[in-house]
Design a protein around this motif. Structure first.
Motif, PDB file in Angstrom:
ATOM      1  N   SER A   1       0.834  -1.207   0.000  1.00  0.00           N
ATOM      2  CA  SER A   1       0.000   0.000   0.000  1.00  0.00           C
ATOM      3  C   SER A   1       0.866   1.254   0.000  1.00  0.00           C
ATOM      4  N   VAL A   2       1.925   1.232   0.813  1.00  0.00           N
ATOM      5  CA  VAL A   2       2.838   2.375   0.875  1.00  0.00           C
ATOM      6  C   VAL A   2       3.552   2.556  -0.456  1.00  0.00           C
ATOM      7  N   GLY A   3       3.994   1.441  -1.064  1.00  0.00           N
ATOM      8  CA  GLY A   3       4.671   1.519  -2.356  1.00  0.00           C
ATOM      9  C   GLY A   3       3.766   2.096  -3.430  1.00  0.00           C
ATOM     10  N   ALA A   4       2.520   1.618  -3.461  1.00  0.00           N
ATOM     11  CA  ALA A   4       1.566   2.132  -4.453  1.00  0.00           C
ATOM     12  C   ALA A   4       1.289   3.613  -4.225  1.00  0.00           C
TER      13      ALA A   4
ATOM     14  N   ALA B   1      11.114   7.946  -5.138  1.00  0.00           N
ATOM     15  CA  ALA B   1       9.858   7.379  -4.642  1.00  0.00           C
ATOM     16  C   ALA B   1      10.112   6.104  -3.855  1.00  0.00           C
ATOM     17  N   SER B   2      11.086   5.300  -4.295  1.00  0.00           N
ATOM     18  CA  SER B   2      11.412   4.048  -3.605  1.00  0.00           C
ATOM     19  C   SER B   2      11.903   4.306  -2.190  1.00  0.00           C
ATOM     20  N   TYR B   3      12.828   5.264  -2.054  1.00  0.00           N
ATOM     21  CA  TYR B   3      13.360   5.532  -0.714  1.00  0.00           C
ATOM     22  C   TYR B   3      12.342   6.230   0.176  1.00  0.00           C
ATOM     23  N   THR B   4      11.450   6.978  -0.415  1.00  0.00           N
ATOM     24  CA  THR B   4      10.371   7.560   0.385  1.00  0.00           C
ATOM     25  C   THR B   4       9.525   6.449   1.000  1.00  0.00           C
ATOM     26  N   ALA B   5       9.154   5.458   0.180  1.00  0.00           N
ATOM     27  CA  ALA B   5       8.352   4.334   0.660  1.00  0.00           C
ATOM     28  C   ALA B   5       9.114   3.513   1.692  1.00  0.00           C
TER      29      ALA B   5
ATOM     30  N   MET C   1       8.025   2.890   5.616  1.00  0.00           N
ATOM     31  CA  MET C   1       7.833   1.546   6.175  1.00  0.00           C
ATOM     32  C   MET C   1       8.672   1.333   7.429  1.00  0.00           C
ATOM     33  N   PHE C   2       9.862   1.889   7.477  1.00  0.00           N
ATOM     34  CA  PHE C   2      10.670   1.803   8.697  1.00  0.00           C
ATOM     35  C   PHE C   2       9.933   2.462   9.864  1.00  0.00           C
ATOM     36  N   VAL C   3       9.334   3.608   9.602  1.00  0.00           N
ATOM     37  CA  VAL C   3       8.565   4.311  10.635  1.00  0.00           C
ATOM     38  C   VAL C   3       7.378   3.454  11.085  1.00  0.00           C
ATOM     39  N   ILE C   4       6.715   2.812  10.144  1.00  0.00           N
ATOM     40  CA  ILE C   4       5.583   1.938  10.480  1.00  0.00           C
ATOM     41  C   ILE C   4       6.047   0.765  11.335  1.00  0.00           C
TER      42      ILE C   4
ATOM     43  N   LEU D   1       6.223   1.996  14.796  1.00  0.00           N
ATOM     44  CA  LEU D   1       4.892   2.184  15.365  1.00  0.00           C
ATOM     45  C   LEU D   1       4.278   0.849  15.778  1.00  0.00           C
ATOM     46  N   LEU D   2       4.497  -0.200  14.979  1.00  0.00           N
ATOM     47  CA  LEU D   2       3.991  -1.528  15.335  1.00  0.00           C
ATOM     48  C   LEU D   2       4.634  -2.038  16.616  1.00  0.00           C
ATOM     49  N   LEU D   3       5.922  -1.766  16.782  1.00  0.00           N
ATOM     50  CA  LEU D   3       6.603  -2.160  18.015  1.00  0.00           C
ATOM     51  C   LEU D   3       6.034  -1.405  19.214  1.00  0.00           C
ATOM     52  N   ALA D   4       5.753  -0.131  19.013  1.00  0.00           N
ATOM     53  CA  ALA D   4       5.179   0.669  20.094  1.00  0.00           C
ATOM     54  C   ALA D   4       3.805   0.141  20.506  1.00  0.00           C
ATOM     55  N   LEU D   5       3.052  -0.380  19.530  1.00  0.00           N
ATOM     56  CA  LEU D   5       1.723  -0.909  19.828  1.00  0.00           C
ATOM     57  C   LEU D   5       1.780  -2.126  20.754  1.00  0.00           C
ATOM     58  N   VAL D   6       2.847  -2.908  20.661  1.00  0.00           N
ATOM     59  CA  VAL D   6       2.977  -4.074  21.548  1.00  0.00           C
ATOM     60  C   VAL D   6       3.857  -3.736  22.754  1.00  0.00           C
ATOM     61  N   ARG D   7       4.044  -2.434  22.988  1.00  0.00           N
ATOM     62  CA  ARG D   7       4.788  -1.936  24.147  1.00  0.00           C
ATOM     63  C   ARG D   7       6.259  -2.382  24.156  1.00  0.00           C
ATOM     64  N   TYR D   8       6.867  -2.313  22.993  1.00  0.00           N
ATOM     65  CA  TYR D   8       8.304  -2.550  22.892  1.00  0.00           C
ATOM     66  C   TYR D   8       8.947  -1.222  22.500  1.00  0.00           C
ATOM     67  N   ASN D   9       9.969  -0.824  23.224  1.00  0.00           N
ATOM     68  CA  ASN D   9      10.599   0.484  23.035  1.00  0.00           C
ATOM     69  C   ASN D   9      11.242   0.604  21.646  1.00  0.00           C
ATOM     70  N   PRO D  10      10.710   1.472  20.767  1.00  0.00           N
ATOM     71  CA  PRO D  10      11.279   1.631  19.422  1.00  0.00           C
ATOM     72  C   PRO D  10      12.727   2.105  19.444  1.00  0.00           C
TER      73      PRO D  10
END
Length: 443
Positions: free
Chosen positions: A118-121, A262-266, A270-273, A276-285
């Motif tokens: 989705s991010v790539g598109a 565009a590739s490096y933007t995506a 994704m690295f930021v996402i 965020l996923l780690l933060a959701l499971v309470r793991y320190n980013p």
């Protein structure tokens, strides 16, 4: 002049072979082929002009290498998908493990791939990338000889009908790759084979062991073929980029620069996402960044997910508190399932970029939904070897019924983005392991 041009090309090919014999790294040879190809293409266009008979005559011979390279890539797609997915499933020790931890890991890997696609598109749409006006290759590097028929089928059939067609009625026909859903059909077949062998393990271990040896032996053969194809990549890149530069206007060439941006933007998004996923499971980013940085740096420089595997497992166990079983399973699966960079971001961007060339509007919801779904499933069959992004793109584009010629062209700029993609692949495996550990520990 055509003979002189061909002689120069042959000498450059010989020098590339000399560099290989001297042990010059694959990445350096790719970069050399890219730079020399750009120079030669620019000289051709500047000296003779785009429509010059000399250029056309030279390229007609050079196309043998470039087009042959693309056809070899297409040749290996179906067998690569079959053995990669089956062997990945066979890494699971038993069905109980597969039903619990294995399914959770695979689910997370595929979930992040959906996000990556989705991010790539979105990045491709945001940068207004389009292959319209860019040379997409000759008819022999189009996915099949009936692209118009495939396009009509794509537009007329509902999503439900296209999903049903994934289940093949003829195994051998599915292996021919003549239908737009055949690649996904092979994915389906491979999953059935893998799960069946896992079940056979429970009551006929000798038979299962024999079948596993057959699969692994087949994988060895396929990987040797893949290695052979990748060894001719510098020659293919040189041929493709010469044709592109010699026959394109400046605006088309600048589209490659936009593609890299565009590739490096995506990739960064994704690295930021991931964080965020780690933060959701309470793991320190921040802790993750600190501990994962050495591993991701190695992945970035080496451009190999498989080669980074020992470092990945070690960091997960000793630095991030992940159990040995989950660390090994997630890291191993991450090599060939749900690679966010190579099998998520990259194929989705290419599909959005190429769709307008065959009259498909990439902004339509049905197209984007199917693209995300196909990209996620297609990521199951991508082995953790060099050139994985190319194979992922071939799988997705052929399944979507889109021309694949541009894949060979964009291989020329892959060294510029493959480092970031590889680091993202490894990050995906590590994040998946941490999330799985957190979720299973809570249970």
């Amino acid at each position: 002049m055509v003979l002189f041009n061909l002689l120069v090309i042959v000498l450059i090919f010989a020098f590339l072979f000399y560099l290989e014999r001297k042990g010059v790294s694959f990445g350096k040879r790719i970069l050399f082929a890219l730079v020399i190809g750009i120079i030669i293409g620019a000289v051709y266009q500047g000296s003779y002009g785009i429509d010059s008979p000399v250029v056309k005559g030279t390229l007609s011979w050079l196309n043998i290498v470039g087009t042959g390279y693309i056809r070899m890539l297409m040749l290996i797609v179906i067998p690569l998908v079959l053995v990669s997915i089956t062997s990945s499933i066979l890494q699971i020790k038993d069905m109980k493990t597969f039903r619990t931890t294995g399914i959770l890991i695979i689910g997370i890997l595929l979930f992040t791939t959906v996000i990556a696609a989705s991010v790539g598109a979105a990045s491709a749409l945001g940068y207004h990338l389009s292959a319209v006006g860019m040379p997409a290759g000759d008819s022999e590097i189009i996915a099949g000889q009936n692209i118009e028929t495939k396009l009509d089928t794509f537009q007329k059939k509902s999503v439900q009908e296209q999903l049903i067609e994934i289940i093949p009625t003829n195994v051998f026909y599915a292996f021919t790759g003549q239908h737009s859903a055949d690649t996904l059909s092979v994915v389906f077949i491979a999953i059935l084979i893998g799960i069946s062998i896992l079940k056979i393990r429970q009551y006929k271990p000798e038979t299962a062991e024999f079948l596993e040896k057959v699969i692994l032996a087949s994988q060895d053969i396929i990987m040797e073929i893949v290695d052979l194809i990748l060894r001719i990549t510098p020659y293919g890149i040189l041929s493709l980029i010469v044709k592109f530069i010699a026959t394109s206007d400046i605006s088309s060439i600048l589209k490659l620069v936009s593609f890299v941006a565009a590739s490096y933007t995506a990739i960064i998004v994704m690295f930021v996402i991931h964080l965020l996923l780690l933060a959701l499971v309470r793991y320190n980013p921040l802790h993750y960044i600190n501990e994962a940085f050495p591993v991701l740096s190695f992945a970035f420089m080496s451009r190999t997910s498989a080669g980074t595997l020992p470092l990945t497992v070690s960091a997960l166990e000793s630095k991030m508190g992940v159990s040995k079983g989950i660390a090994n399973l997630a890291a191993s699966f991450g090599i060939s399932i749900g690679q966010n960079g190579c099998a998520g971001v990259y194929p989705a961007m290419l599909a959005v970029m190429i769709a307008p060339t065959v009259g498909i509007d990439p902004f339509t919801l049905p197209f984007l939904l199917k693209l995300v779904f196909v990209t996620a499933l297609g990521s199951l069959g991508i082995a953790g070897v060099g050139g994985g992004a190319t194979f992922a793109a071939l799988v997705v584009l052929s399944t979507m019924g889109l021309p694949v010629g541009l894949v060979g062209l964009l291989i020329a700029v892959e060294p510029l983005i493959d480092m970031g993609r590889t680091a993202l692949n490894v990050s995906d495996a590590m994040v998946t392991a941490v999330i799985t550990e957190k979720l299973t520990t809570k249970v």
